[in-house]
Design an enzyme around this catalytic site. Sequence first.
Site, PDB file in Angstrom:
ATOM      1  N   CYS A 115       0.822  -1.225   0.000  1.00  0.00           N
ATOM      2  CA  CYS A 115       0.000   0.000   0.000  1.00  0.00           C
ATOM      3  C   CYS A 115       0.848   1.265   0.000  1.00  0.00           C
ATOM      4  CB  CYS A 115      -0.942   0.006   1.202  1.00  0.00           C
ATOM      5  SG  CYS A 115      -2.028  -1.423   1.251  1.00  0.00           S
TER       6      CYS A 115
ATOM      7  N   HIS B 210      -3.114   7.200   3.018  1.00  0.00           N
ATOM      8  CA  HIS B 210      -3.570   5.913   2.501  1.00  0.00           C
ATOM      9  C   HIS B 210      -4.916   5.596   3.140  1.00  0.00           C
ATOM     10  CE1 HIS B 210      -3.940   1.857   1.333  1.00  0.00           C
ATOM     11  NE2 HIS B 210      -3.620   1.345   2.503  1.00  0.00           N
TER      12      HIS B 210
ATOM     13  N   ASN C  64     -10.224   0.036   0.650  1.00  0.00           N
ATOM     14  CA  ASN C  64      -8.764   0.137   0.566  1.00  0.00           C
ATOM     15  C   ASN C  64      -8.312  -0.370  -0.807  1.00  0.00           C
ATOM     16  OD1 ASN C  64      -6.006  -0.252   0.735  1.00  0.00           O
ATOM     17  ND2 ASN C  64      -6.056  -1.204   2.766  1.00  0.00           N
TER      18      ASN C  64
HETATM   19  O1  UT7 Z   1      -3.468  -1.193   3.737  1.00  0.00           O
HETATM   20  C1  UT7 Z   1      -3.159  -1.860   4.924  1.00  0.00           C
HETATM   21  C2  UT7 Z   1      -4.074  -2.999   5.103  1.00  0.00           C
HETATM   22  N1  UT7 Z   1      -4.848  -3.193   6.247  1.00  0.00           N
HETATM   23  C3  UT7 Z   1      -5.249  -2.374   7.223  1.00  0.00           C
HETATM   24  O2  UT7 Z   1      -4.902  -1.245   7.286  1.00  0.00           O
HETATM   25  C4  UT7 Z   1      -6.163  -2.916   8.227  1.00  0.00           C
HETATM   26  C5  UT7 Z   1      -5.791  -2.564   9.632  1.00  0.00           C
HETATM   27  N2  UT7 Z   1      -6.720  -3.142  10.577  1.00  0.00           N
HETATM   28  C6  UT7 Z   1      -8.019  -2.775  10.648  1.00  0.00           C
HETATM   29  O3  UT7 Z   1      -8.476  -1.912   9.934  1.00  0.00           O
HETATM   30  C7  UT7 Z   1      -8.871  -3.428  11.719  1.00  0.00           C
HETATM   31  O4  UT7 Z   1      -8.038  -4.195  12.544  1.00  0.00           O
HETATM   32  C8  UT7 Z   1      -9.996  -4.338  11.139  1.00  0.00           C
HETATM   33  C9  UT7 Z   1     -11.059  -3.469  10.474  1.00  0.00           C
HETATM   34  C10 UT7 Z   1      -9.434  -5.320  10.146  1.00  0.00           C
HETATM   35  C11 UT7 Z   1     -10.665  -5.093  12.265  1.00  0.00           C
HETATM   36  O5  UT7 Z   1     -11.208  -4.192  13.207  1.00  0.00           O
HETATM   37  P1  UT7 Z   1     -10.934  -4.410  14.755  1.00  0.00           P
HETATM   38  O6  UT7 Z   1     -11.664  -3.359  15.471  1.00  0.00           O
HETATM   39  O7  UT7 Z   1      -9.439  -4.486  14.939  1.00  0.00           O
HETATM   40  O8  UT7 Z   1     -11.634  -5.789  15.024  1.00  0.00           O
HETATM   41  P2  UT7 Z   1     -10.986  -7.144  15.583  1.00  0.00           P
HETATM   42  O9  UT7 Z   1     -10.137  -7.778  14.537  1.00  0.00           O
HETATM   43  O10 UT7 Z   1     -10.378  -6.889  16.936  1.00  0.00           O
HETATM   44  O11 UT7 Z   1     -12.271  -8.021  15.765  1.00  0.00           O
HETATM   45  C12 UT7 Z   1     -13.272  -7.699  16.736  1.00  0.00           C
HETATM   46  C13 UT7 Z   1     -14.396  -8.689  16.605  1.00  0.00           C
HETATM   47  C14 UT7 Z   1     -13.917 -10.136  16.544  1.00  0.00           C
HETATM   48  O12 UT7 Z   1     -14.877 -10.921  17.218  1.00  0.00           O
HETATM   49  P3  UT7 Z   1     -14.592 -11.455  18.715  1.00  0.00           P
HETATM   50  O13 UT7 Z   1     -13.362 -12.298  18.607  1.00  0.00           O
HETATM   51  O14 UT7 Z   1     -14.397 -10.214  19.533  1.00  0.00           O
HETATM   52  O15 UT7 Z   1     -15.825 -12.226  19.034  1.00  0.00           O
HETATM   53  C15 UT7 Z   1     -13.961 -10.481  15.086  1.00  0.00           C
HETATM   54  O16 UT7 Z   1     -14.144 -11.842  14.835  1.00  0.00           O
HETATM   55  O17 UT7 Z   1     -15.075  -8.452  15.355  1.00  0.00           O
HETATM   56  C16 UT7 Z   1     -15.158  -9.690  14.623  1.00  0.00           C
HETATM   57  N3  UT7 Z   1     -15.138  -9.365  13.215  1.00  0.00           N
HETATM   58  C17 UT7 Z   1     -16.234  -9.085  12.509  1.00  0.00           C
HETATM   59  N4  UT7 Z   1     -17.538  -9.013  12.870  1.00  0.00           N
HETATM   60  C18 UT7 Z   1     -18.415  -8.693  11.896  1.00  0.00           C
HETATM   61  C19 UT7 Z   1     -14.055  -9.290  12.392  1.00  0.00           C
HETATM   62  N5  UT7 Z   1     -14.447  -8.964  11.143  1.00  0.00           N
HETATM   63  C20 UT7 Z   1     -15.802  -8.846  11.205  1.00  0.00           C
HETATM   64  C21 UT7 Z   1     -16.776  -8.517  10.250  1.00  0.00           C
HETATM   65  N6  UT7 Z   1     -18.061  -8.438  10.626  1.00  0.00           N
HETATM   66  N7  UT7 Z   1     -16.458  -8.244   8.962  1.00  0.00           N
END
Ligand code: UT7
Length: 333
Positions: A117, A257, A287
Amino acid sequence: MKSDLFSAGIIGVGSYVPGNIITNKDLERIVDTTDEWILNRTGIRERRIADDNQAASDLGTIAANKALKNAGLTPNDIDLIIVATITPDMNFPSTACIIQHNLGAVKAAAFDLEAACSGFLYALNVASQFIMNGSYENILVIGTECMSRITNWKDRKTCILFGDGAGAVVLSKVEKGYGFLSQYMGADGSGKNFLKISAGGSRLPASISTIEQNLHYIYMDGSEVFKFAVRIMADAAKEAIIRANIEKEDIDFLIPHQANKRIIEGAAKRLELNMSKIITNLDRYGNMSAASIPVALDEVLAKGMIKKGDIICMVGFGAGLTWASNIIRWAVD
Ligand code: UT7
């Protein structure tokens, strides 16, 4: 910048996003997610997906033609094409060579550059060196991605994030004092496992087994990338500001980004920069990796928001881990 006579700057911009829109509601039908979760956690409402017959070079060619037109140049005027992408048409030849042929830019050298990215900003920074040292007059820098092709549409942690698109700029000599005032790049390979595609390279060639394990799709440790991103976006922007010998108050627009609205807001807070100066479009495109910054740049230019003399900071981060930033004094009316 070395020359006392001129600087390197952007003289034309173009972009393209495919017409197919996938909304969060559409994703609700594919994986266990909700519009509300995606919007609250990422700021994304919808993303664009390339047609089945479109590859990264097709998107990049359209964006490049628009950038050439915007710069008032023809393909014949181009000396070098650098394409930033993690979704090349194929492993080789480079997508830059394919775009060179599509454009008919027969005088141009061409190569791909991969910094995920951060790729577009890495490519800009590399290209500007060729302008500054007098090697080339006009360079096309293109960020183009078909992220939909490397997305596991069964993985709710990643499939909600990405979209397809392309942006391109033409770099050339500009008036001294305009164009790039500073550039900064960095990398930390110790974070190589946070965001990757494991299979399909020389470490783990594609096989039936790798495909069965979905190892040819994006893997991401979202929370590790998130923490890194908030810190590095602010630090990289600060470094570019110091190198340009300006104050953060001098910045008219910051183009980050577009990965996650919360990352952008977190970085803005650390920078103590008002959100009104920060350009976002990830609600509409998600993204787009290396394409996200040039598409956002093209959109603000099309709206007439940027005028000659405005100070722009671009900052990005990505897999590698990598990061890059720059400060530009906009050089054209
Ligand atoms: O260009 C660079 C590429 N990537 C990035 O910049 C991404 C960087 N990271 C992020 O943007 C965030 O970490 C995410 C958007 C990917 C995830 O958000 P988060 O607030 O960090 O969520 P998390 O991974 O801590 O997950 C929280 C909960 C989990 O459930 P439990 O374990 O708490 O029960 C996940 O399983 O949310 C769940 N979850 C979802 N729920 C509904 C993860 N993805 C989803 C989803 N829909 N799509």
